[in-house]
Design a protein around this motif. Sequence first.
Motif, PDB file in Angstrom:
ATOM      1  N   GLN A   1       0.938  -1.150   0.051  1.00 17.76           N
ATOM      2  CA  GLN A   1       0.019   0.012  -0.076  1.00 17.76           C
ATOM      3  C   GLN A   1       0.951   1.170  -0.113  1.00 17.76           C
ATOM      4  OE1 GLN A   1      -2.599  -0.507   3.151  1.00 17.76           O
ATOM      5  NE2 GLN A   1      -4.261  -0.959   2.030  1.00 17.76           N
ATOM      6  N   THR A   2       0.953   1.843  -0.960  1.00 18.96           N
ATOM      7  CA  THR A   2       1.744   3.065  -1.205  1.00 18.96           C
ATOM      8  C   THR A   2       0.759   4.532  -1.357  1.00 18.96           C
ATOM      9  OG1 THR A   2       2.095   2.621  -3.477  1.00 18.96           O
ATOM     10  CG2 THR A   2       3.621   1.707  -2.219  1.00 18.96           C
ATOM     11  N   MET A   3      -0.229   4.308  -1.771  1.00 21.51           N
ATOM     12  CA  MET A   3      -1.159   5.228  -2.282  1.00 21.51           C
ATOM     13  C   MET A   3      -1.872   5.781  -1.040  1.00 21.51           C
ATOM     14  SD  MET A   3      -0.479   5.799  -5.272  1.00 21.51           S
ATOM     15  CE  MET A   3      -1.813   7.230  -5.574  1.00 21.51           C
ATOM     16  N   TYR A   4      -1.798   7.269  -0.774  1.00 23.13           N
ATOM     17  CA  TYR A   4      -2.621   7.795   0.654  1.00 23.13           C
ATOM     18  C   TYR A   4      -3.245   9.115  -0.105  1.00 23.13           C
ATOM     19  CZ  TYR A   4      -2.908  10.067   4.888  1.00 23.13           C
ATOM     20  OH  TYR A   4      -3.545  10.760   5.988  1.00 23.13           O
ATOM     21  N   VAL A   5      -4.567   9.243   0.122  1.00 27.00           N
ATOM     22  CA  VAL A   5      -5.394  10.255  -0.567  1.00 27.00           C
ATOM     23  C   VAL A   5      -6.172  10.728   0.588  1.00 27.00           C
ATOM     24  CG1 VAL A   5      -6.878  10.939  -2.183  1.00 27.00           C
ATOM     25  CG2 VAL A   5      -5.304   9.106  -2.818  1.00 27.00           C
ATOM     26  N   LYS A   6      -6.223  12.122   0.589  1.00 29.97           N
ATOM     27  CA  LYS A   6      -7.197  12.780   1.448  1.00 29.97           C
ATOM     28  C   LYS A   6      -8.054  13.834   0.557  1.00 29.97           C
ATOM     29  CE  LYS A   6      -5.667  14.612   5.360  1.00 29.97           C
ATOM     30  NZ  LYS A   6      -4.775  15.349   6.304  1.00 29.97           N
ATOM     31  N   ARG A   7      -9.212  13.777   0.746  1.00 27.30           N
ATOM     32  CA  ARG A   7     -10.433  14.676   0.324  1.00 27.30           C
ATOM     33  C   ARG A   7     -11.033  15.478   1.465  1.00 27.30           C
ATOM     34  NH1 ARG A   7      -7.067  14.291  -3.191  1.00 27.30           N
ATOM     35  NH2 ARG A   7      -7.586  13.301  -5.191  1.00 27.30           N
ATOM     36  N   HIS A   8     -11.249  16.722   1.286  1.00 26.79           N
ATOM     37  CA  HIS A   8     -11.999  17.568   2.228  1.00 26.79           C
ATOM     38  C   HIS A   8     -13.520  18.098   1.550  1.00 26.79           C
ATOM     39  CE1 HIS A   8      -7.876  17.791   3.698  1.00 26.79           C
ATOM     40  NE2 HIS A   8      -8.823  17.728   4.800  1.00 26.79           N
ATOM     41  N   TYR A   9     -14.478  18.115   2.234  1.00 26.27           N
ATOM     42  CA  TYR A   9     -15.861  18.589   1.927  1.00 26.27           C
ATOM     43  C   TYR A   9     -16.323  19.535   3.179  1.00 26.27           C
ATOM     44  CZ  TYR A   9     -14.904  14.797  -1.751  1.00 26.27           C
ATOM     45  OH  TYR A   9     -14.435  14.124  -2.455  1.00 26.27           O
TER      46      TYR A   9
END
Length: 431
Positions: free
Chosen positions: A218-226
């Motif tokens: 696991q290498t992908m790290y994503v953050k989204r804000h709403y």
Amino acid sequence: MKLRVKEMNRGRRNLKQAASEQDFRLKQCQNIAKIMDTKRDNSSTLFKRKKRRANRAYNLLVMGCYLGLPLRTKRRRRYMSEIPLDLLVEILIRLPGKYLARFKCVSKQWSSLISSRYFCDSLTRSKQQQQEPRLYMCLVDEGGHRALLSMASTSPDNTSFVVDQDLSIPGMGGYYLNDLHGLMCFSMGKKACIYNPSTGQRLTLPKIKPDIIAEQGQTMYVKRHYIGYDPIDSQHKLLCTIVMYSDLFFNLKSEHWVFVLEAGGSWKKVVSHENYRPHTAFARGQSISGSVVHYLAWHDMYTCAIVRFDVRSEELTTIIVPEDVRDDMSIPALEMRAELIEYGGKIAIFEHSNLRTEGTAVLWVLEDAEKKEWSKRSLVLQPCQRHLVQDIELIVKGTTQDGKVILAPLDMHSGFYILCYDLQSNDLRKG
């Protein structure tokens, strides 16, 4: 002989007297010049002093109106009646944002008033009543430079916009700008930032420490804000989705955190229900509808869904997108170009994967969320409009108040412009 001596002495005395008179006159002229310079300096100093006194008196007057302080004069003492808070707020909300930022420096009471939730809510209602067509857009050029622009409509049909303000902040990032009630949410490094352009206030939220731990591969790290709003408690809340996965969405894990925008607020993890499926938020697909936040997400490379976050109850639910949306795609998650918009007061998917190549788009409207009923509408550009979208990858930047979709080039190297797509009349124009 004596007479000549007397005359000579008398002449010398006259010469000395004349010289002394000339010196006196010269000194008198010099003194007059000094007096004139002094008066000129004093007048300038006096003007500055009067200006400072006027500014100080104005501040005291304004503070007195708010606090009901007494005002003294030379002749008699007058007491100023206190202006009602509602009236004072009505006066302040009509001022431009730059003056509100300055007035916060008048006193602690003014700073507290302008920063209070009551004033922010009143300002929000006033902006909504004005109904001024405005578009906020976050742009990134090929050099990585980011700009936050405010655009105002210049035409009655809201098809032309002009940039009237540059609201850029050093360090801001990302294409993905969320705005609600005049508040803007975007990323500042690994943290979320809330920005109010009307008052100039900026709040950088603390960093989240996720509970999920990256495993091998696991290498992908994503953050989204709403950002959303709870009308019952009059609270703005920020939703953060954190995702970890390996290539092609294998071993996908996700969790969600909520931050209430109030004094002493902190991040709180959302408790997932039993039927919860991990998902990753679709990068450019988000929409705000009342007290419910919607965004597009992928459960895997082939399953797309709309995620609904109830701001009041802080619950997450998902609605699977119809398979027809992705039938002609071998790997939908890599090929599909779709954005979540509001259409006629309902949540809709504007799928524009073939807009550049074939000049076609599809509008999927969620007619009934509980029954999961959808309606489909195909859109075909007119031949004279095909040149506006050829060889350009477009991104949806939002919708106008009358339902027109705003499109802009994903890359800014070819220059910046916007396209306004009227879904009702199927008309595309360059703004």
